[in-house]
Write a protein that holds these residues in place. Structure first.
Motif, mmCIF file in Angstrom:
data_model
loop_
_atom_site.group_PDB
_atom_site.id
_atom_site.type_symbol
_atom_site.label_atom_id
_atom_site.label_comp_id
_atom_site.label_asym_id
_atom_site.label_seq_id
_atom_site.Cartn_x
_atom_site.Cartn_y
_atom_site.Cartn_z
ATOM 1 N N PHE A 42 0.883 -1.155 -0.132
ATOM 2 C CA PHE A 42 0.051 0.048 0.037
ATOM 3 C C PHE A 42 0.753 1.284 -0.192
ATOM 4 O O PHE A 42 1.543 1.559 1.123
ATOM 5 N N LEU A 43 0.989 1.835 -1.021
ATOM 6 C CA LEU A 43 1.853 3.162 -1.139
ATOM 7 C C LEU A 43 1.202 4.281 -1.731
ATOM 8 O O LEU A 43 1.637 5.191 -2.101
ATOM 9 N N ALA A 44 -0.022 4.468 -1.547
ATOM 10 C CA ALA A 44 -0.722 5.578 -2.139
ATOM 11 C C ALA A 44 -0.915 6.428 -1.029
ATOM 12 O O ALA A 44 -0.343 6.361 0.200
ATOM 13 N N ARG A 45 -1.673 7.745 -1.093
ATOM 14 C CA ARG A 45 -1.853 8.648 -0.020
ATOM 15 C C ARG A 45 -3.167 8.384 0.713
ATOM 16 O O ARG A 45 -4.122 8.213 0.014
ATOM 17 N N VAL A 46 -3.219 8.476 1.814
ATOM 18 C CA VAL A 46 -4.353 8.428 2.957
ATOM 19 C C VAL A 46 -4.414 9.411 3.432
ATOM 20 O O VAL A 46 -3.692 10.031 4.154
ATOM 21 N N HIS A 47 -5.848 10.161 3.470
ATOM 22 C CA HIS A 47 -5.969 11.744 3.784
ATOM 23 C C HIS A 47 -7.353 11.428 4.549
ATOM 24 O O HIS A 47 -8.233 11.079 3.981
ATOM 25 N N GLY A 48 -7.440 12.183 5.712
ATOM 26 C CA GLY A 48 -8.766 12.139 6.564
ATOM 27 C C GLY A 48 -8.620 12.521 7.947
ATOM 28 O O GLY A 48 -7.384 12.790 8.365
ATOM 29 N N THR A 49 -9.682 12.636 8.812
ATOM 30 C CA THR A 49 -9.933 12.887 9.984
ATOM 31 C C THR A 49 -9.921 11.593 10.761
ATOM 32 O O THR A 49 -10.543 10.731 10.821
ATOM 33 N N THR A 50 -8.961 11.693 11.919
ATOM 34 C CA THR A 50 -8.967 10.398 12.954
ATOM 35 C C THR A 50 -9.948 10.588 14.063
ATOM 36 O O THR A 50 -10.488 11.630 14.285
ATOM 37 N N ALA A 51 -10.447 9.514 14.374
ATOM 38 C CA ALA A 51 -11.612 9.592 15.223
ATOM 39 C C ALA A 51 -11.434 8.037 16.200
ATOM 40 O O ALA A 51 -10.731 7.374 15.909
ATOM 41 N N VAL A 52 -12.279 7.883 16.866
ATOM 42 C CA VAL A 52 -12.634 6.561 17.726
ATOM 43 C C VAL A 52 -13.976 6.196 17.490
ATOM 44 O O VAL A 52 -14.999 6.877 17.688
ATOM 45 N N ALA A 86 5.228 12.081 12.126
ATOM 46 C CA ALA A 86 5.130 12.789 13.468
ATOM 47 C C ALA A 86 3.878 12.547 14.104
ATOM 48 O O ALA A 86 2.992 12.073 13.427
ATOM 49 N N PRO A 87 3.897 12.440 15.557
ATOM 50 C CA PRO A 87 2.846 12.142 16.363
ATOM 51 C C PRO A 87 1.513 13.174 15.915
ATOM 52 O O PRO A 87 1.778 14.197 15.450
ATOM 53 N N PHE A 88 0.284 12.787 16.252
ATOM 54 C CA PHE A 88 -0.645 13.404 16.022
ATOM 55 C C PHE A 88 -1.957 12.932 17.124
ATOM 56 O O PHE A 88 -1.703 11.902 17.604
ATOM 57 N N GLU A 95 -2.387 13.128 6.696
ATOM 58 C CA GLU A 95 -2.076 12.786 5.394
ATOM 59 C C GLU A 95 -0.941 11.691 5.759
ATOM 60 O O GLU A 95 0.181 12.182 6.033
ATOM 61 N N LEU A 96 -1.110 10.684 5.262
ATOM 62 C CA LEU A 96 -0.097 9.367 5.647
ATOM 63 C C LEU A 96 -0.107 8.434 4.116
ATOM 64 O O LEU A 96 -0.899 8.857 3.395
ATOM 65 N N GLY A 97 0.908 7.520 4.201
ATOM 66 C CA GLY A 97 1.263 6.966 3.125
ATOM 67 C C GLY A 97 0.428 5.481 3.418
ATOM 68 O O GLY A 97 0.660 5.029 4.584
#
Length: 132
Positions: A42-52, A86-88, A95-97
């Motif tokens: 999996f080498l694409a970009r992942v973008h979004g808002t984190t939640a539980v 970096a921590p979030f 935005e992650l890979g």
């Protein structure tokens, strides 16, 4: 030490003033799922808002977050420390890979099924940040 979250529900009656009901629930740290045998596919970009989610598992835009090996939840129970990033804080936009896949319940691991009993769209994060 885990703190208990307190939710206050206000009950309304027909003209009767009632005291708010206080409901306490356990504030256990959320579950961060780890992919211990990632193959780097999996080498694409992942973008979004984190939640539980309702099951107490960390998500990105309602998709289960599958973190790379070496990742962990910070001592505060809110900071996510993904290997290679970096921590979030849960609630941040990130935005992650990586990439995502939809998985039916029978193909989920036991821990993934606990987080998404009806199947899930999984977000696999690699330890490599996406190229800009």
């Amino acid at each position: 030490m885990l703190a208990a979250l307190t939710a206050v529900a206000v009950l309304s009656g027909c003209g009767d003033e009632q005291e708010p009901a206080v409901v306490e629930r356990d504030a256990s740290p959320p579950t961060l799922l780890i992919n211990e045998d990632a193959d780097g596919a999996f080498l694409a970009r992942v973008h979004g808002t984190t939640a539980v989610n309702d099951q107490g598992c960390i998500t990105i835009d309602d998709r289960l977050l599958i973190a790379p090996e070496g990742s962990h939840l910070g001592n505060d129970g809110k900071t996510v420390e993904l290997e290679g990033y970096a921590p979030f804080v849960i609630g941040d936009e990130v935005e992650l890979g990586g990439g995502h896949e939809e998985v039916e319940p029978s193909k989920l691991t036991d821990q993934q099924r606990d987080c998404a009993p009806d199947g899930a769209d999984l977000v696999h994060v690699t330890g490599v940040a996406p190229a800009r």
